[in-house]
Design a protein around this motif. Structure first.
Motif, PDB file in Angstrom:
ATOM      1  N   ARG A  23      -8.980  18.270  -2.348  1.00  0.00           N
ATOM      2  CA  ARG A  23      -8.982  17.688  -0.930  1.00  0.00           C
ATOM      3  C   ARG A  23     -10.254  17.535  -0.260  1.00  0.00           C
ATOM      4  O   ARG A  23      -9.635  19.297   0.169  1.00  0.00           O
ATOM      5  CB  ARG A  23      -7.953  17.128  -0.518  1.00  0.00           C
ATOM      6  N   ARG A  49     -10.690   6.210   2.582  1.00  0.00           N
ATOM      7  CA  ARG A  49     -10.985   5.907   0.795  1.00  0.00           C
ATOM      8  C   ARG A  49      -9.775   5.823   0.054  1.00  0.00           C
ATOM      9  O   ARG A  49      -9.778   4.934  -0.760  1.00  0.00           O
ATOM     10  CB  ARG A  49     -10.597   7.724   0.452  1.00  0.00           C
ATOM     11  N   ARG A  63      -4.465   3.693   9.121  1.00  0.00           N
ATOM     12  CA  ARG A  63      -4.076   4.268  10.019  1.00  0.00           C
ATOM     13  C   ARG A  63      -5.618   4.646  10.684  1.00  0.00           C
ATOM     14  O   ARG A  63      -6.793   4.208   9.829  1.00  0.00           O
ATOM     15  CB  ARG A  63      -3.739   5.988   9.745  1.00  0.00           C
ATOM     16  N   GLY A 109       0.562   6.083   4.928  1.00  0.00           N
ATOM     17  CA  GLY A 109       0.822   7.466   5.878  1.00  0.00           C
ATOM     18  C   GLY A 109       0.027   8.491   6.032  1.00  0.00           C
ATOM     19  O   GLY A 109      -1.741   8.354   5.105  1.00  0.00           O
TER      20      GLY A 109
HETATM   21  N1  ASP Z   1      -3.129   9.954   3.656  1.00  0.00           N
HETATM   22  C1  ASP Z   1      -4.069   9.104   3.797  1.00  0.00           C
HETATM   23  C2  ASP Z   1      -5.946   9.827   3.030  1.00  0.00           C
HETATM   24  O1  ASP Z   1      -5.778  11.184   2.819  1.00  0.00           O
HETATM   25  C3  ASP Z   1      -4.847   8.221   4.441  1.00  0.00           C
HETATM   26  C4  ASP Z   1      -5.051   8.477   5.983  1.00  0.00           C
HETATM   27  O2  ASP Z   1      -5.364   9.818   6.128  1.00  0.00           O
HETATM   28  O3  ASP Z   1      -5.017   7.767   6.704  1.00  0.00           O
HETATM   29  O4  ASP Z   1      -6.741   9.205   2.900  1.00  0.00           O
END
Ligand code: ASP
Length: 320
Positions: free
Chosen positions: A104, A165, A218, A256
């Motif tokens: 990530r 994404r 979000r 989330g």
């Molecule tokens: N958890 C998701 C992401 O890593 C969505 C977000 O952060 O809003 O993209």
């Protein structure tokens, strides 16, 4: 298949194969001892350069439930903090001969780079605002369980599409599974040319009633370099999904973490229409199935070539 860098790497049949495998792992998750020996003796490295709760914990659990040895490295508290480059970190961790690296990063294309530098299988766990393929898989899994099939399903993805994404990977995955997809948000938060992914664009919620599934996003303020909406209050007034806007027959999803009271009102988060908890639950079995596909299944079983370098076109790495 060697890597999962983009949801584009998978056709519909491959998605269905992975999700069927995930369903079989759901049975394992129901047992008291939730482990299978598939990856015994193999190492999975989780490299997280950006905050994560759900994705990092579920990848860790997934690898452990497949009996792999798991090394989890987060940028805070690691040598990344001391300025070590991604390449040097990957080379250092390669000394452990990992079978897979899950990465990530806030940078678009980071997973692609790791795949060039390491002989391990690489899973993109989110690279900047580019892609999050395992999120898309778990979203399809959750909807398939609820609806049986996505064929012809009308899905609206609402909110900060520009920085998401998840939106990008979901549009591609939902379309592959036969759904109709509309992205909706303020014009400033809709990426230019997004229709090329095969979705429609709406800038108001006027036709939200058409949707069978409402997928809220979000507001990613951490990625915003300027003011994209006049104020959060105005955004809430125009785009928040609340009990008034969500019809009782519509399903509600969100990747989330939820900003309660911003993109979603409290009453809908806690309603029975919300699949948010089921999405999190799906995360573990779907990521088990992805690790299985790359390391133990598929046509490449047993040939982990060190020379294998992906030659496909990818976006050049750039800051998020
Ligand atoms: N958890 C998701 C992401 O890593 C969505 C977000 O952060 O809003 O993209």
């Amino acid at each position: 298949m060697k890597h999962l860098l983009s949801i584009e790497d998978l056709d519909r049949r491959a998605i269905e194969r992975i999700l069927d495998r995930a369903a079989s792992f759901a049975e394992v998750s129901g047992r008291e001892i939730k482990k299978v020996p598939t990856l015994r003796g193999r190492t999975v490295v989780n490299l997280f350069y950006e905050s994560s709760t759900r994705t990092s914990s579920s990848f860790e659990l997934a690898a452990k439930r497949l009996s792999a040895d798991v090394v989890s490295v987060r940028s805070a508290g690691s040598s990344v903090d001391k300025g070590e480059s991604l390449k040097d970190t990957v080379q250092t961790l390669s000394a452990y001969d990992p079978a897979a690296i899950v990465i990530r990063s806030p940078n678009v294309g980071a997973a692609e780079l790791v795949a060039r530098w390491s002989p391990a299988s690489v899973v993109n766990a989110g690279d900047g605002k580019h892609e999050h393929p395992t999120q898309a898989l778990l979203d399809v899994y959750t909807l398939r369980r609820r609806l049986g099939s996505l064929e012809g399903t009308n899905i609206w993805i609402v909110g900060d599409v520009l920085h998401s994404r998840v939106a990008r990977s979901d549009v591609i995955a939902f379309k592959k599974m036969g759904a109709r997809v509309t992205v909706c948000g303020p014009p400033t938060l809709i990426p230019r040319g997004v229709e090329a992914l095969g979705c429609e664009v709406a800038v108001t919620l006027d036709r939200l009633g058409e949707a069978e599934v409402v997928y809220a996003l979000r507001m990613q303020t951490e990625r915003m370099t300027q003011a994209y909406v006049p104020s959060l209050r105005e955004y809430v007034a125009t785009y928040q999904i609340d009990g008034r806007r969500l019809h009782p027959r519509q399903l509600l999803m969100h990747p989330g973490p939820v900003n309660r009271g911003v993109e979603l009102a409290g009453e809908v988060i806690d309603s029975p229409q919300a699949l948010i908890g089921q999405q999190v639950e799906a995360g573990v079995v779907v990521r088990m199935a992805v690790l299985f596909e790359l390391l133990a299944g598929g046509e490449r079983d047993g040939e982990r070539s060190r020379e294998d370098v992906p030659g496909r076109e990818r976006p050049e790495p750039q800051p998020a």
